[in-house]
Design a protein around this motif. Sequence first.
Motif, PDB file in Angstrom:
ATOM      1  N   HIS A  79      -7.256 -11.770  -9.904  1.00  0.00           N
ATOM      2  CA  HIS A  79      -6.805 -11.191 -11.311  1.00  0.00           C
ATOM      3  C   HIS A  79      -5.833 -10.013 -11.336  1.00  0.00           C
ATOM      4  O   HIS A  79      -5.437  -9.140 -11.991  1.00  0.00           O
ATOM      5  CB  HIS A  79      -8.000 -10.721 -12.282  1.00  0.00           C
ATOM      6  N   GLY A  80      -5.257  -9.788  -9.967  1.00  0.00           N
ATOM      7  CA  GLY A  80      -4.136  -8.884  -9.779  1.00  0.00           C
ATOM      8  C   GLY A  80      -4.565  -7.434  -9.353  1.00  0.00           C
ATOM      9  O   GLY A  80      -3.735  -6.449  -9.620  1.00  0.00           O
ATOM     10  N   PHE A  81      -5.845  -7.038  -9.109  1.00  0.00           N
ATOM     11  CA  PHE A  81      -6.465  -5.804  -8.718  1.00  0.00           C
ATOM     12  C   PHE A  81      -6.742  -5.885  -7.509  1.00  0.00           C
ATOM     13  O   PHE A  81      -7.605  -6.546  -6.907  1.00  0.00           O
ATOM     14  CB  PHE A  81      -7.507  -5.612  -9.891  1.00  0.00           C
ATOM     15  N   ASN A  82      -6.142  -4.896  -6.799  1.00  0.00           N
ATOM     16  CA  ASN A  82      -6.356  -4.767  -5.318  1.00  0.00           C
ATOM     17  C   ASN A  82      -7.586  -3.828  -4.928  1.00  0.00           C
ATOM     18  O   ASN A  82      -7.283  -2.626  -5.472  1.00  0.00           O
ATOM     19  CB  ASN A  82      -5.321  -4.369  -4.599  1.00  0.00           C
ATOM     20  N   VAL A  83      -8.502  -4.287  -4.443  1.00  0.00           N
ATOM     21  CA  VAL A  83      -9.680  -3.271  -3.975  1.00  0.00           C
ATOM     22  C   VAL A  83      -9.837  -3.264  -2.618  1.00  0.00           C
ATOM     23  O   VAL A  83     -10.924  -3.102  -1.950  1.00  0.00           O
ATOM     24  CB  VAL A  83     -10.942  -3.402  -4.763  1.00  0.00           C
ATOM     25  N   ARG A  84      -8.818  -3.686  -1.767  1.00  0.00           N
ATOM     26  CA  ARG A  84      -8.856  -3.774  -0.288  1.00  0.00           C
ATOM     27  C   ARG A  84      -7.940  -2.870   0.319  1.00  0.00           C
ATOM     28  O   ARG A  84      -6.967  -2.374  -0.252  1.00  0.00           O
ATOM     29  CB  ARG A  84      -8.807  -5.114   0.215  1.00  0.00           C
ATOM     30  N   ASP A  85      -8.385  -2.544   1.675  1.00  0.00           N
ATOM     31  CA  ASP A  85      -7.396  -1.707   2.174  1.00  0.00           C
ATOM     32  C   ASP A  85      -6.164  -2.485   2.941  1.00  0.00           C
ATOM     33  O   ASP A  85      -6.460  -3.941   2.881  1.00  0.00           O
ATOM     34  CB  ASP A  85      -8.335  -0.629   3.231  1.00  0.00           C
ATOM     35  N   GLY A  86      -5.641  -2.155   3.787  1.00  0.00           N
ATOM     36  CA  GLY A  86      -4.519  -2.664   4.628  1.00  0.00           C
ATOM     37  C   GLY A  86      -5.121  -3.726   5.479  1.00  0.00           C
ATOM     38  O   GLY A  86      -4.454  -4.816   5.859  1.00  0.00           O
ATOM     39  N   SER A  87      -6.290  -3.527   6.003  1.00  0.00           N
ATOM     40  CA  SER A  87      -7.060  -4.467   6.928  1.00  0.00           C
ATOM     41  C   SER A  87      -7.860  -5.384   6.028  1.00  0.00           C
ATOM     42  O   SER A  87      -8.577  -6.497   6.882  1.00  0.00           O
ATOM     43  CB  SER A  87      -7.989  -3.862   7.895  1.00  0.00           C
ATOM     44  N   GLY A  88      -7.862  -5.389   4.787  1.00  0.00           N
ATOM     45  CA  GLY A  88      -8.643  -6.459   3.866  1.00  0.00           C
ATOM     46  C   GLY A  88     -10.035  -5.787   3.808  1.00  0.00           C
ATOM     47  O   GLY A  88     -10.761  -6.754   3.176  1.00  0.00           O
ATOM     48  N   ASN A  89     -10.471  -4.577   4.247  1.00  0.00           N
ATOM     49  CA  ASN A  89     -11.768  -4.171   4.120  1.00  0.00           C
ATOM     50  C   ASN A  89     -11.926  -3.763   2.456  1.00  0.00           C
ATOM     51  O   ASN A  89     -10.899  -3.050   2.035  1.00  0.00           O
ATOM     52  CB  ASN A  89     -12.138  -2.866   4.840  1.00  0.00           C
ATOM     53  N   ILE A  90     -12.998  -4.136   1.887  1.00  0.00           N
ATOM     54  CA  ILE A  90     -13.053  -3.607   0.505  1.00  0.00           C
ATOM     55  C   ILE A  90     -13.335  -2.119   0.442  1.00  0.00           C
ATOM     56  O   ILE A  90     -14.097  -1.350   1.279  1.00  0.00           O
ATOM     57  CB  ILE A  90     -14.651  -4.138   0.141  1.00  0.00           C
ATOM     58  N   LEU A  91     -12.416  -1.675  -0.658  1.00  0.00           N
ATOM     59  CA  LEU A  91     -12.379   0.169  -0.820  1.00  0.00           C
ATOM     60  C   LEU A  91     -14.063   0.216  -1.187  1.00  0.00           C
ATOM     61  O   LEU A  91     -14.349  -0.348  -2.337  1.00  0.00           O
ATOM     62  CB  LEU A  91     -11.286   0.447  -1.403  1.00  0.00           C
ATOM     63  N   ARG A  92     -14.404   1.417  -0.934  1.00  0.00           N
ATOM     64  CA  ARG A  92     -15.533   1.609  -1.837  1.00  0.00           C
ATOM     65  C   ARG A  92     -15.424   3.021  -2.491  1.00  0.00           C
ATOM     66  O   ARG A  92     -14.563   3.937  -1.952  1.00  0.00           O
ATOM     67  CB  ARG A  92     -16.704   2.211  -0.765  1.00  0.00           C
ATOM     68  N   PRO A  93     -16.232   3.351  -3.420  1.00  0.00           N
ATOM     69  CA  PRO A  93     -16.060   4.482  -4.237  1.00  0.00           C
ATOM     70  C   PRO A  93     -16.134   5.836  -3.154  1.00  0.00           C
ATOM     71  O   PRO A  93     -17.284   5.796  -2.431  1.00  0.00           O
ATOM     72  CB  PRO A  93     -16.917   4.584  -5.235  1.00  0.00           C
ATOM     73  N   GLY A  94     -15.546   6.885  -3.376  1.00  0.00           N
ATOM     74  CA  GLY A  94     -15.800   8.113  -2.765  1.00  0.00           C
ATOM     75  C   GLY A  94     -14.359   8.569  -2.150  1.00  0.00           C
ATOM     76  O   GLY A  94     -14.131   9.715  -1.798  1.00  0.00           O
ATOM     77  N   ARG A  95     -13.335   7.520  -1.950  1.00  0.00           N
ATOM     78  CA  ARG A  95     -12.175   7.879  -1.544  1.00  0.00           C
ATOM     79  C   ARG A  95     -11.572   8.732  -2.684  1.00  0.00           C
ATOM     80  O   ARG A  95     -11.609   8.450  -3.934  1.00  0.00           O
ATOM     81  CB  ARG A  95     -11.495   6.729  -1.079  1.00  0.00           C
ATOM     82  N   PRO A  96     -10.653   9.549  -2.292  1.00  0.00           N
ATOM     83  CA  PRO A  96      -9.809  10.279  -3.512  1.00  0.00           C
ATOM     84  C   PRO A  96      -8.967   9.314  -4.230  1.00  0.00           C
ATOM     85  O   PRO A  96      -8.235   8.466  -3.638  1.00  0.00           O
ATOM     86  CB  PRO A  96      -8.993  11.310  -2.566  1.00  0.00           C
ATOM     87  N   LEU A  97      -8.721   9.438  -5.455  1.00  0.00           N
ATOM     88  CA  LEU A  97      -7.881   8.493  -6.304  1.00  0.00           C
ATOM     89  C   LEU A  97      -7.391   9.684  -7.380  1.00  0.00           C
ATOM     90  O   LEU A  97      -8.039  10.610  -8.141  1.00  0.00           O
ATOM     91  CB  LEU A  97      -8.743   7.705  -7.081  1.00  0.00           C
ATOM     92  N   ALA A  98      -6.309   9.573  -7.289  1.00  0.00           N
ATOM     93  CA  ALA A  98      -5.288  10.403  -8.225  1.00  0.00           C
ATOM     94  C   ALA A  98      -5.159   9.699  -9.419  1.00  0.00           C
ATOM     95  O   ALA A  98      -5.112   8.614  -9.794  1.00  0.00           O
ATOM     96  CB  ALA A  98      -3.593  10.498  -7.573  1.00  0.00           C
ATOM     97  N   ASP A  99      -5.230  10.653 -10.751  1.00  0.00           N
ATOM     98  CA  ASP A  99      -4.920  10.170 -12.035  1.00  0.00           C
ATOM     99  C   ASP A  99      -4.196  11.322 -12.678  1.00  0.00           C
ATOM    100  O   ASP A  99      -4.607  12.320 -13.095  1.00  0.00           O
ATOM    101  CB  ASP A  99      -6.580  10.141 -12.689  1.00  0.00           C
ATOM    102  N   PRO A 100      -3.197  10.841 -12.552  1.00  0.00           N
ATOM    103  CA  PRO A 100      -2.163  12.042 -13.307  1.00  0.00           C
ATOM    104  C   PRO A 100      -1.940  11.874 -14.793  1.00  0.00           C
ATOM    105  O   PRO A 100      -1.318  12.641 -15.586  1.00  0.00           O
ATOM    106  CB  PRO A 100      -0.565  11.574 -12.891  1.00  0.00           C
ATOM    107  N   GLY A 101      -2.970  10.839 -15.442  1.00  0.00           N
ATOM    108  CA  GLY A 101      -3.109  11.236 -16.899  1.00  0.00           C
ATOM    109  C   GLY A 101      -2.025   9.929 -17.297  1.00  0.00           C
ATOM    110  O   GLY A 101      -1.375   9.224 -16.603  1.00  0.00           O
ATOM    111  N   PRO A 102      -2.309   9.562 -18.779  1.00  0.00           N
ATOM    112  CA  PRO A 102      -1.490   8.396 -19.340  1.00  0.00           C
ATOM    113  C   PRO A 102       0.192   8.681 -19.503  1.00  0.00           C
ATOM    114  O   PRO A 102       0.329   9.863 -19.867  1.00  0.00           O
ATOM    115  CB  PRO A 102      -2.097   7.913 -20.419  1.00  0.00           C
TER     116      PRO A 102
END
Lengths: 331, 663
Positions: free
Chosen positions: B408-431
């Motif tokens: 569905h067009g949402f990437n939740v994997r890193d460059g090696s195909g490993n699934i990303l887990r919560p806890g990594r920093p994620l930027a949110d500059p606002g809408p």
Amino acid sequence: MRRGEIIPSGSRTRSVIGPLAPAACSTGNTGWRELGAVAAGLALLAGASAPARAAGYSEFLDSIEFRGFRAEASYTSDDNVTRAPSGDSLRDRILGVRVSAAGVIPLSTRTRAAVQGFAGTQKFGTYTGLSNNFIGTQGDFFFRSSGEFAAATYGAFVRTAKEEYDSNLRDGYRHAFGVTVLKPVTDRIQLSGALARNISDGKSTVFDQSNTSLRGNADWSLGRWDTVYLGAEFRRGDTVSTGRQTLALVDTADVIVQDDAFNDTTRFAYRFEARTWLATLGYNRAFGERHSLDVSWRRVQSMPLHPPGNASASELRYVVNQFSVAYLARF
Amino acid sequence: MRPLLHPAAVTLALAALLSGCSQSNTGDPVAQPITGPNSFLLFPNPGAPQPNGSFQTNTTAYAQAYYAAIDPLNAKDTLTKWMNANGFGTGGTEVAVVFGDTRDLGYGRRMTVRRNVDGTIAAMVENYLAYSIADYVYNRVNLDAAVARDSRWHVGTNGIEFSPAPNGQTFAKFFTFNPVTGERLLAASLDGRGEKAMPGICISCHGGRADPLTPTGGFPREGNTRARLQPLHVDSFDFSSAAGFTRPDQEAKLKTINQLVLCTYDLPQGTLKPTGFAEDDCRPVATSDAWFSQWQSTAAEMVKAWYGGDGMLSAGFSDTYVPADWVGQETLYKGVVAPYCRVCHILRGTSNQSDVDFTSYLFKFEDYADRIKAHVFDRGNMPLAKIINRRFWSSNAPELLATFLDNHGFNVRDGSGNILRPGRPLADPGPDRTTTVPATLSGANSLFASTYNWSIVSKEPGSSPTLTNANTATPVFNTNINGTYVLQLVVGNGSASSNPEQVTLTVDSGLSPAPSAVRFSDIRAILQSSLTGCTGCHTDASSTGAAGVPPWEPLGFTPPIFYTDYNRGGTPGTAGDGVYTANSTDDDYWFYLALRGRANFTDIAASPLLRKPTGHHHGGGQVLDFNNTSACVAPCSGFATLGDWYRAQYNTFVNWIVNGAPY
């Protein structure tokens, strides 16, 4: 010579109660340090009259009567290396090697001191996390009231050992101190006894233990080369049982830590206060003055001092049977 | 010659030397720092932040208001009183079971459920948890403790009753009691992560709503959180081997409990009784108003299916249930939804907006792909309870869900195909938004971030934009030329940096009202505008409330919040009077506080006030169609197209929320 004969206060053989290694004791640490301080103080007092002269040290060494080396190789079958209640016990076989060297220092016509150093290894066949190496030393002081045959020999001892396991949590130190008595009854029967405080200082709190033991032993010489011996010991204090989680053990334990010596499934080490009985029956067959074969059976039974109301005895009691064959040599 | 150094001294000194051999207990397990979010059991849309940074649904005031609403006379402020009030130990149907809740909260649970002759139902649950065993996890000891009723590990008692409330409505009410004193508690620590307020810790997984308190501090809808009783998923339980407590010993009782739970699920409006199925005899037939505006008893079909479908003829529980709309996606349903999502989601939703119950792949679950990514893989607050969350991440479910998101067009994997887990920093500059300058930006909604790095990516030709305090969460942007500017935020946690996220600011120095000047009156005007048409559905005209009585329950097909002016607080004449005073006598203030519940201040883009009118899970479809090319007439004169006007209104919503949604 038979197993455990070396010094009346007892040699360091496999522990058949509690963990096959140190278990836990914060209070034990303190107690031992206090003991160490006392011993150090006595040492200083005793040596206070001695100016640091090289000649003195040399004369001291000259005064030690070296009693030679002893070696022991053993094979043991243990039906409950986890010291777990029925249904959760694990059986294993253990190969052991132990060497020691001892010396005696006559102090007077009625007193003497003895020192011993020992080291060894134990290799478990299946549960290799219990395999360990150890090294230690023991000091004894003996007093005999007279030279008569039936006169008892009284003693006091201090022993310490360092133990390193193939797992992590049991690594640590094992200490003991106490008093002993040895008394011939006839020319064939000899009785001995010891009251000891045993302290273990493990890497994990659950393997910090302290307990007090009262031990009695009877040797019966059947002839020049054959000896049958019977021993009984009562211990009161900490013991450690490793098993899967049960409400009874959880409610009983003072400390619970996941045991890292077993990887067959998740097992936890439980430390709790218990009363423990040990019985030993052995036969020693000597082959000349320097070699002997020793066969023994030991049975251990332990029950918590403070069982929870919701537990049955069978849920908490553990029983251990050990059968050992050992070859002993002196040279 | 006697030795000068006494041999006894040597012996003792040697022993003393060795006696120094001691050590610290470095092998003991050390309490691990809590990683990831500490928001389990809290609503992911936590409502308006309080001055101390907490959220209203997790405050003592919220819990006090709740109990005051459902038990105004404190007639049930102890376990004993509550049990007596619900008839425990008297006649009627009463069954007790003991099981290990391996999947959700990890407790050994001793549950007693009863149905009184008047049809009211109550469930009392003693929870047992052996905290001493390292971590907060399920283990068999918890179950054994429940079997033995071992008070040492009794951590709390919950009570749920389905009975008439003081306002006359019958709904589920939730209580928790001190395991020792039996006193009713305002908060409880269900998962070892600190105390959280009632009733959120219960209703967050019982289909409840997290609406704001009223201006008088009252609980919305007089305590009707719309929460429901949970059925028992027997296959996920652990059972004792002790006689009387095995699964076979308790199977019939467990079925009885599920039948009693089913009794609390309304039959659809218009259902003729008897239905021909005995299990429906106890179920009320919903009134038209209730049925067409509330939860659709979605779980009833599932509960029946567990026992062979209509008639519930099977004696034992067996879960092979897959909703009809999931056929073709059984792997995803059985691997993810059923074990990790369904327990809470199936009790959610209304007839107007039932997507969130996930009973359909195509029309519901699939449309939540973006939020699934946000909650599961980014924020980490789904699944919403710690044990089930841990089990999720130790299963194959993340892979199944990641594959779904891949498609569905949402990437939740890193460059090696490993699934990303919560806890990594994620930027949110606002809408993205239109603004005046200087504009204070905010990256505070970034996740797992302690450092901020803003930069300007693109600008209007000839402009000289500036960023002040660019290494803070709240820099100030300024420029000398109107137009479009793209800014970028990268956040870090000291050891890792996020991917850059961009925000587009459209600077309009003539914007009116200016972002900082947007007030509730502006939002109210938009909501009541004929061009948005919101009040066509969000109207008190269709409500059950009599004149002068707040319309707690909407009529058919109307949503749970109204945007019309009416007497909300019992003080006639102040609604829409153009006077805005922040007190309980101002009806507009009642409206305002209710509306703040539609803003998500931790994830602004997820605010219902922004998502609903733009067509996300909205019973009314897309209202703010930015691509509408119709010509503008009053009141949108001045805009080229109606779409432009819609975008401007949306932008006003954004700026209002970004600035804290002031009154």
